[in-house]
Design an enzyme around this catalytic site. Structure first.
Site, PDB file in Angstrom:
ATOM      1  N   GLN A  11      -4.108  16.959  23.539  1.00  0.00           N
ATOM      2  CA  GLN A  11      -4.453  17.803  22.397  1.00  0.00           C
ATOM      3  C   GLN A  11      -5.094  19.125  22.820  1.00  0.00           C
ATOM      4  O   GLN A  11      -5.320  19.998  21.988  1.00  0.00           O
ATOM      5  CB  GLN A  11      -5.418  17.056  21.461  1.00  0.00           C
ATOM      6  CG  GLN A  11      -4.856  15.759  20.919  1.00  0.00           C
ATOM      7  CD  GLN A  11      -3.550  15.954  20.172  1.00  0.00           C
ATOM      8  OE1 GLN A  11      -3.423  16.841  19.342  1.00  0.00           O
ATOM      9  NE2 GLN A  11      -2.557  15.134  20.500  1.00  0.00           N
ATOM     10  N   CYS A  12      -5.365  19.278  24.107  1.00  0.00           N
ATOM     11  CA  CYS A  12      -6.062  20.454  24.635  1.00  0.00           C
ATOM     12  C   CYS A  12      -5.077  21.387  25.326  1.00  0.00           C
ATOM     13  O   CYS A  12      -4.387  20.996  26.261  1.00  0.00           O
ATOM     14  CB  CYS A  12      -7.134  19.990  25.624  1.00  0.00           C
ATOM     15  SG  CYS A  12      -7.910  21.324  26.551  1.00  0.00           S
ATOM     16  N   GLY A  13      -5.026  22.646  24.874  1.00  0.00           N
ATOM     17  CA  GLY A  13      -4.129  23.631  25.472  1.00  0.00           C
ATOM     18  C   GLY A  13      -4.415  23.878  26.946  1.00  0.00           C
ATOM     19  O   GLY A  13      -3.486  24.010  27.741  1.00  0.00           O
TER      20      GLY A  13
END
Length: 141
Positions: A11-13
């Site tokens: 979920q983390c770029g």
């Protein structure tokens, strides 16, 4: 082929960009979805030691459990911070990457380039459009 592990949150770029940079070096790393499979206390302590940082430096401060637990209190010990990170893995900052060349908290994602054993194989642009690697596999900066 080098053995590389990434403690990853899809979920983390930053985590996604770091994983993509590892793959751009021709390596498929071992991906640890640490929110689902958190490291043990010994493993987390070892990662902190190998990165040469403190537990507080690994602690994510922009998440709800941080404020709720009062973790901004400087009197809280590293052992207590480890307890909090193990109880609430979202408090572990990411991505952490382990390679034969070192272990690093890869924020920003380009930090992984300092520890990857293999060169980039081609062009790479981060999700936000920032070009990091040119068509010849060289770092842009």
């Amino acid at each position: 082929m080098s053995e590389i592990t990434i403690y990853h949150n899809p979920q983390c770029g930053t985590s996604r960009n770091t994983l993509a940079l590892i793959r751009n070096s021709g390596v498929e790393p071992r991906v640890v979805l640490y929110l689902e499979n958190p490291p043990s206390r010994v493993e987390l302590s070892g990662l902190i030691t190998r990165m040469g940082i403190t537990a507080r430096e690994l602690l994510r401060t922009n998440t709800e459990p941080y404020e709720h637990l009062g973790l901004d209190n400087p009197a809280i010990s590293d052992d207590e911070l480890l307890d909090a990170m193990l109880a609430y893995p979202i408090l572990i900052n990411r991505p952490i990457v382990v390679t034969p060349n070192g272990t690093a908290l890869c924020r920003p994602s380009e930090r992984v380039l300092d520890i990857l054993p293999d060169a980039q194989r081609g062009e790479f642009t981060k999700e936000d459009g920032e070009k990091v690697i040119d068509k010849d596999g060289n770092r842009v900066n």
